[in-house]
Design a protein around this motif. Sequence first.
Motif, PDB file in Angstrom:
ATOM      1  N   ARG A 117       0.833  -1.205   0.000  1.00 59.55           N
ATOM      2  CA  ARG A 117       0.000   0.000   0.000  1.00 59.55           C
ATOM      3  C   ARG A 117       0.868   1.255   0.000  1.00 59.55           C
ATOM      4  N   ASP A 118       2.041   1.146   0.626  1.00 61.90           N
ATOM      5  CA  ASP A 118       3.011   2.236   0.585  1.00 61.90           C
ATOM      6  C   ASP A 118       3.503   2.429  -0.855  1.00 61.90           C
ATOM      7  N   LEU A 119       3.688   1.330  -1.550  1.00 63.58           N
ATOM      8  CA  LEU A 119       4.117   1.368  -2.952  1.00 63.58           C
ATOM      9  C   LEU A 119       3.052   2.016  -3.834  1.00 63.58           C
ATOM     10  N   ALA A 120       1.795   1.833  -3.474  1.00 64.19           N
ATOM     11  CA  ALA A 120       0.726   2.493  -4.243  1.00 64.19           C
ATOM     12  C   ALA A 120       0.916   4.010  -4.206  1.00 64.19           C
ATOM     13  N   THR A 121       1.294   4.539  -3.051  1.00 58.80           N
ATOM     14  CA  THR A 121       1.580   5.975  -2.949  1.00 58.80           C
ATOM     15  C   THR A 121       2.717   6.352  -3.900  1.00 58.80           C
ATOM     16  N   ALA A 122       3.757   5.516  -3.916  1.00 54.64           N
ATOM     17  CA  ALA A 122       4.910   5.791  -4.786  1.00 54.64           C
ATOM     18  C   ALA A 122       4.521   5.694  -6.261  1.00 54.64           C
ATOM     19  N   VAL A 123       3.657   4.751  -6.595  1.00 53.51           N
ATOM     20  CA  VAL A 123       3.195   4.601  -7.977  1.00 53.51           C
ATOM     21  C   VAL A 123       2.469   5.882  -8.414  1.00 53.51           C
ATOM     22  N   HIS A 124       1.584   6.366  -7.555  1.00 53.91           N
ATOM     23  CA  HIS A 124       0.820   7.565  -7.919  1.00 53.91           C
ATOM     24  C   HIS A 124       1.736   8.788  -8.006  1.00 53.91           C
ATOM     25  N   ARG A 125       2.618   8.948  -7.017  1.00 54.88           N
ATOM     26  CA  ARG A 125       3.560  10.081  -7.038  1.00 54.88           C
ATOM     27  C   ARG A 125       4.405  10.049  -8.310  1.00 54.88           C
ATOM     28  N   THR A 126       4.909   8.865  -8.654  1.00 59.40           N
ATOM     29  CA  THR A 126       5.772   8.726  -9.834  1.00 59.40           C
ATOM     30  C   THR A 126       5.009   9.104 -11.090  1.00 59.40           C
ATOM     31  N   ARG A 127       3.770   8.652 -11.174  1.00 59.72           N
ATOM     32  CA  ARG A 127       2.956   8.993 -12.339  1.00 59.72           C
ATOM     33  C   ARG A 127       2.791  10.504 -12.464  1.00 59.72           C
ATOM     34  N   LEU A 128       2.488  11.171 -11.351  1.00 61.10           N
ATOM     35  CA  LEU A 128       2.277  12.620 -11.399  1.00 61.10           C
ATOM     36  C   LEU A 128       3.582  13.347 -11.735  1.00 61.10           C
ATOM     37  N   LEU A 129       4.696  12.878 -11.198  1.00 60.85           N
ATOM     38  CA  LEU A 129       5.999  13.484 -11.535  1.00 60.85           C
ATOM     39  C   LEU A 129       6.277  13.365 -13.032  1.00 60.85           C
ATOM     40  N   ARG A 130       6.009  12.180 -13.601  1.00 51.22           N
ATOM     41  CA  ARG A 130       6.246  11.970 -15.037  1.00 51.22           C
ATOM     42  C   ARG A 130       5.362  12.877 -15.882  1.00 51.22           C
ATOM     43  N   GLU A 131       4.227  13.219 -15.322  1.00 52.68           N
ATOM     44  CA  GLU A 131       3.325  14.139 -16.041  1.00 52.68           C
ATOM     45  C   GLU A 131       3.751  15.591 -15.874  1.00 52.68           C
ATOM     46  N   GLY A 132       4.839  15.813 -15.118  1.00 53.07           N
ATOM     47  CA  GLY A 132       5.378  17.157 -14.999  1.00 53.07           C
ATOM     48  C   GLY A 132       4.811  17.973 -13.846  1.00 53.07           C
ATOM     49  N   ARG A 133       4.046  17.340 -12.974  1.00 49.74           N
ATOM     50  CA  ARG A 133       3.482  18.077 -11.832  1.00 49.74           C
ATOM     51  C   ARG A 133       4.579  18.375 -10.824  1.00 49.74           C
ATOM     52  N   PRO A 134       4.621  19.581 -10.256  1.00 49.89           N
ATOM     53  CA  PRO A 134       5.633  19.890  -9.246  1.00 49.89           C
ATOM     54  C   PRO A 134       5.342  19.154  -7.936  1.00 49.89           C
ATOM     55  N   MET A 135       6.423  18.840  -7.207  1.00 49.37           N
ATOM     56  CA  MET A 135       6.286  18.012  -6.003  1.00 49.37           C
ATOM     57  C   MET A 135       5.343  18.631  -4.978  1.00 49.37           C
ATOM     58  N   HIS A 136       5.331  19.963  -4.842  1.00 46.94           N
ATOM     59  CA  HIS A 136       4.474  20.528  -3.790  1.00 46.94           C
ATOM     60  C   HIS A 136       2.994  20.299  -4.107  1.00 46.94           C
ATOM     61  N   GLU A 137       2.642  20.279  -5.389  1.00 41.46           N
ATOM     62  CA  GLU A 137       1.259  19.961  -5.752  1.00 41.46           C
ATOM     63  C   GLU A 137       0.956  18.491  -5.498  1.00 41.46           C
ATOM     64  N   ILE A 138       1.930  17.652  -5.797  1.00 41.95           N
ATOM     65  CA  ILE A 138       1.740  16.219  -5.595  1.00 41.95           C
ATOM     66  C   ILE A 138       1.550  15.916  -4.111  1.00 41.95           C
ATOM     67  N   VAL A 139       2.406  16.511  -3.278  1.00 40.80           N
ATOM     68  CA  VAL A 139       2.300  16.272  -1.833  1.00 40.80           C
ATOM     69  C   VAL A 139       0.959  16.794  -1.317  1.00 40.80           C
ATOM     70  N   ALA A 140       0.524  17.928  -1.846  1.00 40.38           N
ATOM     71  CA  ALA A 140      -0.788  18.451  -1.432  1.00 40.38           C
ATOM     72  C   ALA A 140      -1.891  17.462  -1.796  1.00 40.38           C
ATOM     73  N   GLU A 141      -1.778  16.863  -2.977  1.00 38.50           N
ATOM     74  CA  GLU A 141      -2.793  15.897  -3.403  1.00 38.50           C
ATOM     75  C   GLU A 141      -2.767  14.641  -2.526  1.00 38.50           C
ATOM     76  N   LEU A 142      -1.545  14.152  -2.224  1.00 41.79           N
ATOM     77  CA  LEU A 142      -1.433  12.960  -1.372  1.00 41.79           C
ATOM     78  C   LEU A 142      -1.963  13.263   0.029  1.00 41.79           C
ATOM     79  N   THR A 143      -1.612  14.426   0.539  1.00 43.35           N
ATOM     80  CA  THR A 143      -2.043  14.821   1.879  1.00 43.35           C
ATOM     81  C   THR A 143      -3.574  14.851   1.955  1.00 43.35           C
ATOM     82  N   ALA A 144      -4.183  15.432   0.930  1.00 39.73           N
ATOM     83  CA  ALA A 144      -5.650  15.488   0.888  1.00 39.73           C
ATOM     84  C   ALA A 144      -6.242  14.084   0.773  1.00 39.73           C
TER      85      ALA A 144
END
Lengths: 305, 305
Positions: B92-119
Amino acid sequence: MDTVLAGGVGAARFLQGLVQVVDPASVTVVSNVADDVEMFGLHVSPDTDIVIYSLAGVVNPETGWGLEGDTFDVVDALRRFGYGRWFNLGDRDLATAVHRTRLLREGRPMHEIVAELTAAFGVASTILPVTNERVATHVLTSDGELDFQDYMVRLATEPNVTGVRFAGAGEAAPAPGVLHAIREADRLIVAPSNPFVSIGPILAVPGVREAVVESSARRIGISPIVGGQAIKGPAAKMLANLGHEVSAVGVAEIYRDLVDVMVIDDEDRALGPRIEALGLTCAVTNTMMTTPERKAALAQFLTTL
Amino acid sequence: MDTVLAGGVGAARFLQGLVQVVDPASVTVVSNVADDVEMFGLHVSPDTDIVIYSLAGVVNPETGWGLEGDTFDVVDALRRFGYGRWFNLGDRDLATAVHRTRLLREGRPMHEIVAELTAAFGVASTILPVTNERVATHVLTSDGELDFQDYMVRLATEPNVTGVRFAGAGEAAPAPGVLHAIREADRLIVAPSNPFVSIGPILAVPGVREAVVESSARRIGISPIVGGQAIKGPAAKMLANLGHEVSAVGVAEIYRDLVDVMVIDDEDRALGPRIEALGLTCAVTNTMMTTPERKAALAQFLTTL
């Protein structure tokens, strides 16, 4: 040397029989990649992996895809991030996708990646993706143009099909070894797969259809339609939607330039003369691959043709 | 408004207490990203995820990292492809990494990604990666220069440390909101994290140290060293290796320009005068966060300083 044009579940079941009756190392599989899909940012190759898992003896025998005894914790956890749960990728199956995706990002060509995965699963046969380029099956339906997995999995083949398009096929080139494996095989087998969305996208890669037509191999097709029905999947419905006869004859008509022999099921014996009338040899046997013994018997039968 | 400079486990435990005594929405966490690591082609952010999971109440309480009750099927399956099994990423921890990696590859900045994960984890506090750029802690050791996770996890902090380097820090910029959160906080808290490899790389991002020095906040540091030992991790060993006193005084010397108040444990009460001699206020309390009540009591104590 046997070369097999292969889609997913039906092809994999046939291959499980073939490697019981010939040296697995003498078998080359040309695998459909047009139902590959980017899922959760991971590159998933359903048809290729079904073949790998089946030949490795680790496929889920109930579904015909995925790994036996796999769990689904990652896809469950991904729901939190808004992903739908319709694409049922198991945890260990996902590990294959993670590794494949990593190698793709590093720039490795798909045929090398598939060779590495095949070796990691201890499979002695050669599995070749038909192309290293991205080709994607789009299904034209009454609901509009759909990505293949959308049609196949999410919508469970519900919409009526008006056509099929292979995006990227025109610009694709056969992967290294594909044309050689088709031209130089002793037997070239078109597995009992969907003619439109499994075999179709293999033939759509420039040069492949010509190689099949010109191959010096004994060319044998196995009908995926028995008694007017598909063993699995939407092949029967697609034949009907696209104006073909829903029978082994309909399939033989599609394959008439591509095979010398059409193998049909005992149940369809009466169709033999109509297939022979197409200029093909028709061979009749039990094609229902419900047990390991029946899979082997079908493969054994092919070696006599 | 509380802003907390945070590493992993120690910081997360402190934050669990803080959100019991102040409005979670009034807390901003500036998170270390320099122990982020590419694993199996996935981008893993250990410190940030520890904070998210802890604030969401789903962290594994025994380890302090990962998700409670997680399974390890994917990393087990990845062994087949030659990956070592030392990086223990749950499914389940890896699922977080999978989603983060996908968003990074799409060019999203990390602070937006962390905000999305946090929410997605239902956390009301703001978590800001200190920078959207890639900064990587390298540990200089008697065995040569090591990637942080190599040192921390694979080699279990065995090698002696001769220095620490933050690759990429010079070119990095603070993520949007970081400098504001530091400058405009009412309280700025340096969590009980490793000064060298958790707080160090936060301060190494250009502009951050200056913002801390100039902040109008009440600036409070909590010693991660109690009775000459680290509660968790290699902080004590690093202090010794790098020529510092292994005590709350050693930590206070490192933080003397950065905090107004140094919080130390009851056990270290005798060190108070030496910390005050550095020009800091020394506050003494029970800093051992072994229960939810003690975590809350420590946070409550900080609100009185």
